[in-house]
Design a protein around this motif. Structure first.
Motif, PDB file in Angstrom:
ATOM      1  N   ALA A 130       0.849  -1.201   0.000  1.00 47.87           N
ATOM      2  CA  ALA A 130       0.000   0.000   0.000  1.00 47.87           C
ATOM      3  C   ALA A 130       0.883   1.249   0.000  1.00 47.87           C
ATOM      4  O   ALA A 130       1.979   1.245   0.556  1.00 47.87           O
ATOM      5  CB  ALA A 130      -0.908  -0.002   1.227  1.00 47.87           C
ATOM      6  N   ASN A 131       0.414   2.316  -0.638  1.00 48.80           N
ATOM      7  CA  ASN A 131       1.167   3.578  -0.679  1.00 48.80           C
ATOM      8  C   ASN A 131       1.344   4.180   0.709  1.00 48.80           C
ATOM      9  O   ASN A 131       2.381   4.748   1.018  1.00 48.80           O
ATOM     10  CB  ASN A 131       0.481   4.592  -1.591  1.00 48.80           C
ATOM     11  CG  ASN A 131       0.625   4.243  -3.051  1.00 48.80           C
ATOM     12  OD1 ASN A 131       1.537   3.528  -3.439  1.00 48.80           O
ATOM     13  ND2 ASN A 131      -0.289   4.737  -3.862  1.00 48.80           N
ATOM     14  N   ARG A 132       0.302   4.105   1.537  1.00 43.38           N
ATOM     15  CA  ARG A 132       0.350   4.587   2.914  1.00 43.38           C
ATOM     16  C   ARG A 132       0.133   3.385   3.838  1.00 43.38           C
ATOM     17  O   ARG A 132      -0.567   2.448   3.465  1.00 43.38           O
ATOM     18  CB  ARG A 132      -0.739   5.632   3.150  1.00 43.38           C
ATOM     19  CG  ARG A 132      -0.425   6.929   2.420  1.00 43.38           C
ATOM     20  CD  ARG A 132      -1.443   7.996   2.737  1.00 43.38           C
ATOM     21  NE  ARG A 132      -2.103   8.334   1.483  1.00 43.38           N
ATOM     22  CZ  ARG A 132      -3.333   8.764   1.363  1.00 43.38           C
ATOM     23  NH1 ARG A 132      -4.087   8.934   2.412  1.00 43.38           N
ATOM     24  NH2 ARG A 132      -3.845   9.029   0.192  1.00 43.38           N
ATOM     25  N   PRO A 133       0.695   3.399   5.034  1.00 45.88           N
ATOM     26  CA  PRO A 133       0.562   2.250   5.936  1.00 45.88           C
ATOM     27  C   PRO A 133      -0.901   1.833   6.109  1.00 45.88           C
ATOM     28  O   PRO A 133      -1.767   2.667   6.374  1.00 45.88           O
ATOM     29  CB  PRO A 133       1.148   2.750   7.252  1.00 45.88           C
ATOM     30  CG  PRO A 133       2.105   3.827   6.846  1.00 45.88           C
ATOM     31  CD  PRO A 133       1.487   4.478   5.637  1.00 45.88           C
ATOM     32  N   ALA A 134      -1.150   0.536   5.934  1.00 48.39           N
ATOM     33  CA  ALA A 134      -2.519   0.012   6.002  1.00 48.39           C
ATOM     34  C   ALA A 134      -2.489  -1.450   6.403  1.00 48.39           C
ATOM     35  O   ALA A 134      -1.459  -2.114   6.354  1.00 48.39           O
ATOM     36  CB  ALA A 134      -3.208   0.174   4.650  1.00 48.39           C
ATOM     37  N   GLN A 169      -6.468   2.201   6.412  1.00 49.16           N
ATOM     38  CA  GLN A 169      -5.312   2.972   6.880  1.00 49.16           C
ATOM     39  C   GLN A 169      -5.529   3.341   8.348  1.00 49.16           C
ATOM     40  O   GLN A 169      -5.810   4.483   8.693  1.00 49.16           O
ATOM     41  CB  GLN A 169      -5.130   4.217   6.018  1.00 49.16           C
ATOM     42  CG  GLN A 169      -4.803   3.899   4.592  1.00 49.16           C
ATOM     43  CD  GLN A 169      -4.773   5.128   3.715  1.00 49.16           C
ATOM     44  OE1 GLN A 169      -5.002   6.246   4.159  1.00 49.16           O
ATOM     45  NE2 GLN A 169      -4.492   4.922   2.445  1.00 49.16           N
ATOM     46  N   THR A 176      -3.313   1.999  10.917  1.00 49.38           N
ATOM     47  CA  THR A 176      -2.160   1.449  11.630  1.00 49.38           C
ATOM     48  C   THR A 176      -1.652   2.346  12.751  1.00 49.38           C
ATOM     49  O   THR A 176      -0.981   1.858  13.661  1.00 49.38           O
ATOM     50  CB  THR A 176      -1.002   1.159  10.659  1.00 49.38           C
ATOM     51  OG1 THR A 176      -0.638   2.368   9.996  1.00 49.38           O
ATOM     52  CG2 THR A 176      -1.399   0.110   9.628  1.00 49.38           C
ATOM     53  N   THR A 177      -1.966   3.643  12.725  1.00 50.45           N
ATOM     54  CA  THR A 177      -1.463   4.525  13.786  1.00 50.45           C
ATOM     55  C   THR A 177      -2.238   4.357  15.087  1.00 50.45           C
ATOM     56  O   THR A 177      -1.704   4.632  16.156  1.00 50.45           O
ATOM     57  CB  THR A 177      -1.503   6.009  13.368  1.00 50.45           C
ATOM     58  OG1 THR A 177      -2.842   6.364  13.043  1.00 50.45           O
ATOM     59  CG2 THR A 177      -0.576   6.276  12.198  1.00 50.45           C
ATOM     60  N   LYS A 191      -5.268  13.350  11.491  1.00 47.24           N
ATOM     61  CA  LYS A 191      -5.031  12.388  10.397  1.00 47.24           C
ATOM     62  C   LYS A 191      -5.302  10.952  10.815  1.00 47.24           C
ATOM     63  O   LYS A 191      -5.114  10.033  10.032  1.00 47.24           O
ATOM     64  CB  LYS A 191      -3.602  12.520   9.888  1.00 47.24           C
ATOM     65  CG  LYS A 191      -3.348  13.830   9.188  1.00 47.24           C
ATOM     66  CD  LYS A 191      -1.972  13.878   8.590  1.00 47.24           C
ATOM     67  CE  LYS A 191      -1.751  15.176   7.862  1.00 47.24           C
ATOM     68  NZ  LYS A 191      -0.450  15.241   7.221  1.00 47.24           N
ATOM     69  N   ASP A 192      -5.750  10.747  12.052  1.00 41.41           N
ATOM     70  CA  ASP A 192      -5.998   9.396  12.556  1.00 41.41           C
ATOM     71  C   ASP A 192      -7.451   9.000  12.350  1.00 41.41           C
ATOM     72  O   ASP A 192      -8.356   9.832  12.454  1.00 41.41           O
ATOM     73  CB  ASP A 192      -5.655   9.308  14.043  1.00 41.41           C
ATOM     74  CG  ASP A 192      -4.170   9.498  14.304  1.00 41.41           C
ATOM     75  OD1 ASP A 192      -3.368   9.082  13.445  1.00 41.41           O
ATOM     76  OD2 ASP A 192      -3.814  10.057  15.347  1.00 41.41           O
TER      77      ASP A 192
END
Length: 111
Positions: free
Chosen positions: A29-33, A51, A53-54, A93-94
Motif C-alpha cells: 500500500a502507498n500509505r501504511p494500512a 489505513q 495502523t497509527t 489524520k488518525d
C-alpha cells in the motif's frame, strides 16, 4: 451547505456490522494500512484495506465488530481487491473505527 444529500441518496448506502476475522500487514500500500477480512454473516466474507495502523495493532482488531459500507464497487489497491469500506471518524489524520456499543449479529443493518 454545498454538499447536500437527499434521504433517497442516503438509503442507497448499505451500512452493515461485521466482525474482523483476519488482519494482515499491507506492505504494498502507498500509505501504511492493514488488509482486513470481515465476516458479515449472511452477506458473507469481504475484504478491505484500512489505513488505521497509527491507532490499532493487529491483535486489537481481531474479533472487533465494525461498521462498513458493503455496496460500493470493488476497488483495486496495489495487489489487493477491497470489497467494502470500513467506516471511521477522523481526528486530525488518525481514523477511529465506528462500532456498535454491544455485540450484534454480523450483517445487521445500520440506520
Amino acid at each position: 451547505m454545498d454538499n447536500i444529500t437527499t434521504f433517497e441518496d442516503f438509503t442507497k448506502v448499505d451500512l452493515r456490522i461485521g466482525t474482523i476475522i483476519e488482519v494482515n500487514d499491507f506492505p504494498k500500500a502507498n500509505r501504511p494500512a492493514y488488509q482486513l477480512t470481515i465476516d458479515f454473516g449472511d452477506l458473507g466474507i469481504k475484504k478491505s484495506s484500512a489505513q488505521i495502523t497509527t491507532q490499532y495493532q493487529k491483535e486489537d482488531l481481531l474479533h472487533r465488530q465494525i461498521v462498513a459500507v458493503v455496496n460500493f464497487p470493488k476497488k483495486q489497491i496495489a495487489n489487493f481487491m477491497s470489497e467494502c469500506l470500513v467506516v471511521g471518524a477522523v481526528k486530525e489524520k488518525d481514523v477511529f473505527l465506528l462500532h456498535p456499543e454491544s455485540k450484534v449479529k454480523n450483517g445487521s443493518t445500520v440506520s
